[in-house]
Design an enzyme around this catalytic site. Structure first.
Site, PDB file in Angstrom:
ATOM      1  N   GLU A 120      32.217  35.142  35.526  1.00 38.54           N
ATOM      2  CA  GLU A 120      30.874  34.839  35.010  1.00 38.54           C
ATOM      3  C   GLU A 120      30.468  33.388  35.267  1.00 38.54           C
ATOM      4  O   GLU A 120      30.124  32.652  34.327  1.00 38.54           O
ATOM      5  CB  GLU A 120      30.793  35.202  33.522  1.00 38.54           C
ATOM      6  CG  GLU A 120      31.129  36.671  33.305  1.00 38.54           C
ATOM      7  CD  GLU A 120      31.300  37.067  31.839  1.00 38.54           C
ATOM      8  OE1 GLU A 120      31.128  36.205  30.965  1.00 38.54           O
ATOM      9  OE2 GLU A 120      31.604  38.239  31.575  1.00 38.54           O
ATOM     10  N   ASN A 157      33.948  37.521  39.459  1.00 38.08           N
ATOM     11  CA  ASN A 157      33.559  38.687  38.672  1.00 38.08           C
ATOM     12  C   ASN A 157      32.325  38.300  37.850  1.00 38.08           C
ATOM     13  O   ASN A 157      32.345  37.311  37.122  1.00 38.08           O
ATOM     14  CB  ASN A 157      34.749  39.041  37.751  1.00 38.08           C
ATOM     15  CG  ASN A 157      34.591  40.345  37.023  1.00 38.08           C
ATOM     16  OD1 ASN A 157      34.181  41.348  37.612  1.00 38.08           O
ATOM     17  ND2 ASN A 157      34.933  40.361  35.748  1.00 38.08           N
ATOM     18  N   HIS A 176      27.965  46.435  33.094  1.00 42.00           N
ATOM     19  CA  HIS A 176      27.709  46.743  31.674  1.00 42.00           C
ATOM     20  C   HIS A 176      26.244  47.175  31.566  1.00 42.00           C
ATOM     21  O   HIS A 176      25.336  46.338  31.481  1.00 42.00           O
ATOM     22  CB  HIS A 176      27.983  45.513  30.798  1.00 42.00           C
ATOM     23  CG  HIS A 176      29.428  45.126  30.771  1.00 42.00           C
ATOM     24  ND1 HIS A 176      30.398  45.938  30.229  1.00 42.00           N
ATOM     25  CD2 HIS A 176      30.082  44.034  31.250  1.00 42.00           C
ATOM     26  CE1 HIS A 176      31.585  45.355  30.349  1.00 42.00           C
ATOM     27  NE2 HIS A 176      31.421  44.204  30.978  1.00 42.00           N
ATOM     28  N   GLU A 191      33.796  46.656  35.403  1.00 39.51           N
ATOM     29  CA  GLU A 191      33.813  46.779  33.927  1.00 39.51           C
ATOM     30  C   GLU A 191      32.762  47.798  33.464  1.00 39.51           C
ATOM     31  O   GLU A 191      31.985  47.550  32.538  1.00 39.51           O
ATOM     32  CB  GLU A 191      33.527  45.410  33.274  1.00 39.51           C
ATOM     33  CG  GLU A 191      34.487  44.313  33.707  1.00 39.51           C
ATOM     34  CD  GLU A 191      34.307  43.005  32.941  1.00 39.51           C
ATOM     35  OE1 GLU A 191      33.541  42.975  31.957  1.00 39.51           O
ATOM     36  OE2 GLU A 191      34.947  42.016  33.333  1.00 39.51           O
ATOM     37  N   ASP A 240      30.442  50.357  31.804  1.00 34.60           N
ATOM     38  CA  ASP A 240      30.135  51.134  30.597  1.00 34.60           C
ATOM     39  C   ASP A 240      28.626  51.287  30.510  1.00 34.60           C
ATOM     40  O   ASP A 240      27.883  50.531  31.135  1.00 34.60           O
ATOM     41  CB  ASP A 240      30.752  50.556  29.298  1.00 34.60           C
ATOM     42  CG  ASP A 240      30.445  49.094  29.031  1.00 34.60           C
ATOM     43  OD1 ASP A 240      29.464  48.571  29.592  1.00 34.60           O
ATOM     44  OD2 ASP A 240      31.171  48.468  28.243  1.00 34.60           O
TER      45      ASP A 240
HETATM   46  O1  G3I Z   1      41.821  37.588  18.454  1.00 32.49           O
HETATM   47  C1  G3I Z   1      41.155  38.017  17.268  1.00 32.49           C
HETATM   48  C2  G3I Z   1      42.170  38.473  16.287  1.00 32.49           C
HETATM   49  O2  G3I Z   1      42.965  37.382  15.895  1.00 32.49           O
HETATM   50  C3  G3I Z   1      41.463  39.075  15.083  1.00 32.49           C
HETATM   51  O3  G3I Z   1      42.406  39.624  14.223  1.00 32.49           O
HETATM   52  C4  G3I Z   1      40.493  40.164  15.518  1.00 32.49           C
HETATM   53  C5  G3I Z   1      39.700  40.688  14.361  1.00 32.49           C
HETATM   54  O4  G3I Z   1      38.556  41.374  14.797  1.00 32.49           O
HETATM   55  O5  G3I Z   1      39.616  39.638  16.464  1.00 32.49           O
HETATM   56  C6  G3I Z   1      40.243  39.171  17.606  1.00 32.49           C
HETATM   57  O6  G3I Z   1      39.311  38.709  18.535  1.00 32.49           O
HETATM   58  C7  G3I Z   1      38.581  39.659  19.251  1.00 32.49           C
HETATM   59  C8  G3I Z   1      38.974  39.552  20.709  1.00 32.49           C
HETATM   60  O7  G3I Z   1      38.109  40.311  21.515  1.00 32.49           O
HETATM   61  C9  G3I Z   1      40.403  40.029  20.958  1.00 32.49           C
HETATM   62  O8  G3I Z   1      41.007  39.262  21.943  1.00 32.49           O
HETATM   63  C10 G3I Z   1      37.112  39.354  19.072  1.00 32.49           C
HETATM   64  O9  G3I Z   1      36.724  39.668  17.730  1.00 32.49           O
HETATM   65  C11 G3I Z   1      36.267  40.106  20.041  1.00 32.49           C
HETATM   66  O10 G3I Z   1      34.930  39.674  19.935  1.00 32.49           O
HETATM   67  C12 G3I Z   1      36.777  39.884  21.435  1.00 32.49           C
HETATM   68  O11 G3I Z   1      35.904  40.564  22.286  1.00 32.49           O
HETATM   69  C13 G3I Z   1      36.251  40.639  23.657  1.00 32.49           C
HETATM   70  C14 G3I Z   1      35.246  39.859  24.482  1.00 32.49           C
HETATM   71  O12 G3I Z   1      35.501  40.058  25.868  1.00 32.49           O
HETATM   72  C15 G3I Z   1      35.317  38.385  24.181  1.00 32.49           C
HETATM   73  O13 G3I Z   1      34.515  37.677  25.022  1.00 32.49           O
HETATM   74  C16 G3I Z   1      36.193  42.101  24.035  1.00 32.49           C
HETATM   75  O14 G3I Z   1      37.242  42.778  23.353  1.00 32.49           O
HETATM   76  C17 G3I Z   1      36.354  42.269  25.531  1.00 32.49           C
HETATM   77  O15 G3I Z   1      36.075  43.598  25.884  1.00 32.49           O
HETATM   78  C18 G3I Z   1      35.340  41.388  26.252  1.00 32.49           C
HETATM   79  O16 G3I Z   1      35.548  41.514  27.637  1.00 32.49           O
HETATM   80  C19 G3I Z   1      34.611  40.849  28.484  1.00 32.49           C
HETATM   81  C20 G3I Z   1      35.312  40.562  29.791  1.00 32.49           C
HETATM   82  O17 G3I Z   1      36.495  39.850  29.553  1.00 32.49           O
HETATM   83  C21 G3I Z   1      34.391  39.800  30.751  1.00 32.49           C
HETATM   84  N1  G3I Z   1      33.151  40.512  30.956  1.00 32.49           N
HETATM   85  C22 G3I Z   1      32.446  40.874  29.750  1.00 32.49           C
HETATM   86  C23 G3I Z   1      33.372  41.677  28.828  1.00 32.49           C
HETATM   87  C24 G3I Z   1      32.630  42.134  27.650  1.00 32.49           C
HETATM   88  O18 G3I Z   1      32.240  41.015  26.865  1.00 32.49           O
END
Ligand code: G3I
Length: 376
Positions: A177, A219, A255, A283, A285
């Site tokens: 990004e 990406n 997305h 990615e 969806d």
């Molecule tokens: O790490 C914390 C954890 O300590 C806590 O217990 C838990 C409680 O909800 O949250 C955890 O963090 C979450 C994290 O993913 C896990 O590593 C966050 O809430 C959550 O918001 C975070 O979201 C991820 C997001 O990237 C962050 O930017 C999504 O799962 C993941 O699907 C998303 O992936 C990204 C790609 O890497 C890049 N392209 C876009 C895509 C969607 O945003």
């Protein structure tokens, strides 16, 4: 003598009768079996269970982003992955905040689980991700580094992570990004602020030094249907290639919002492929606005079909990956309240029409010139 002949004749007649009766019984059994076979349902074929074979027959990967916890302890989750996909991406566990939560302190538990799982099940593994603005640990995000210090931090991280899985991870999202959400400006992230635009070339060169065989990607999202942001990425990629920077592919994240999936996906990917780059939908969806109706779920199948067909229509499209295993694991409800049901499996782990959409695309003998025919 006459009696003996008569006895033989009667015995022969009786034998023929028995044979005829047995034959008749066989015919009846055969007919009944045939009718039952037509009427009764056969052993249920799991929807989409032929996806891996179909994808392989076209020479593309069909991938899925996986989370480490269910990969460890949820056998139904594991089965969906191994039965339907040929490749996995680490959804979160290879990001900086997880891999290097403190400077020089690495946590390999998640990445190792994932790479071992992929290897044990003969799945390809995409590496995600190296230079991104998001999910950075506190020590990195506060950004007190001068340019040499930051280069050192980048090198240490890549040597540790990319080096650890050298030969086991075929491709890496090195630059994630790089443009602002709406584009077309480069994103004002930590890397850009400290190293300027060159961070992109430097990052790619560094990753290439650590693993010269890995395919290195930029990406990006919001570029799938063309437009200013896609044009800016096209310029960036062209320039990098002219300078001899080791850039091998572009990930089109994909997305999408239901009802708004671009028509010209293949056309836009093709111009990047024409530069000599691999492309993939990395990615995928398709989120649906609530309330989610049966009609929307059915129409979503067409959108999944179109996305996979677009990949088949581009000779250098190497795969399609969906972003999550089931709707229960999707990032969508947390990040887009009011949207749901973005993936091919529902919250109860049941396959949805979207799965059939992907099967339909892969069953068609539809491919661009240069892509090998299915089965070769
Ligand atoms: O790490 C914390 C954890 O300590 C806590 O217990 C838990 C409680 O909800 O949250 C955890 O963090 C979450 C994290 O993913 C896990 O590593 C966050 O809430 C959550 O918001 C975070 O979201 C991820 C997001 O990237 C962050 O930017 C999504 O799962 C993941 O699907 C998303 O992936 C990204 C790609 O890497 C890049 N392209 C876009 C895509 C969607 O945003």
């Amino acid at each position: 003598m006459r009696k003996t002949t008569e006895r033989r004749r009667r015995t022969a007649t009786r034998g023929r009768g028995v044979l005829l009766a047995a034959g008749a019984v066989c015919v009846v059994i055969f007919v009944v079996a045939a009718v039952l076979a037509l009427v009764l349902p056969g052993p249920a074929e799991e929807p989409g269970s032929d996806l891996p074979g179909l994808a392989e027959s076209h020479g593309i990967k069909l991938g899925v982003a996986v989370a480490v916890d269910p990969l460890r302890d949820d056998s139904d989750y594991q089965d969906i992955v191994t039965d339907h996909y040929t490749s996995v991406t680490a959804e979160n566990t290879m990001k900086w905040e997880h891999v290097q939560p403190e400077r020089h302190e690495f946590d390999w538990s998640g990445p190792d689980t994932m790479v071992d799982f992929a290897e044990d099940h003969g799945l390809d593994m995409r590496g995600h991700t190296l230079l991104w603005h998001n999910q950075q640990p506190e020590w990195l995000a506060q950004g007190f580094y001068d340019s040499d210090e930051l280069r050192e931090v980048m090198r240490e991280h890549m040597e540790a992570l990319v080096g650890r899985y050298q030969g086991r991870i075929d491709s890496w999202d090195v630059i994630n990004e790089p443009f602002e959400d709406g584009g077309p400006e480069l994103r004002d992230n930590l890397w850009y602020q400290t190293l300027g635009e060159d961070y992109i070339a430097e990052g790619l060169r560094m990753a290439h030094e650590v693993d010269p065989d890995a395919k290195l990607y930029i990406n990006e999202f919001g570029i799938e249907g063309g437009g200013d942001k896609a044009d800016a990425l096209y310029e960036l990629a062209s320039g990098l290639l002219e300078e001899g920077v080791p850039l091998h592919g572009i990930g089109f994240q994909g997305h999408f919002v239901h009802g708004d999936v671009p028509e010209d996906l293949a056309e836009n990917m093709r111009r990047f492929a024409d530069l000599g780059l691999d492309v993939e939908i990395s990615e995928l969806d398709v989120r649906i606005a609530e309330p989610v109706t049966d009609e929307a779920i059915s129409a979503q199948a067409e959108e999944y079909r179109r996305a996979v067909e677009a990949c088949l229509d581009v000779s250098r499209c190497v795969g399609v990956s969906v972003w999550g295993v089931t709707d229960a694991h999707s990032w969508i409800p947390e990040w887009f309240p009011g949207y749901d049901s973005a993936l091919p499996f529902d919250e109860d782990y049941q396959g949805k029409p979207a799965l059939g959409g992907m099967v339909e695309a892969l069953r068609r003998d539809r491919r661009s010139p240069g892509r090998p025919a299915p089965g070769r």
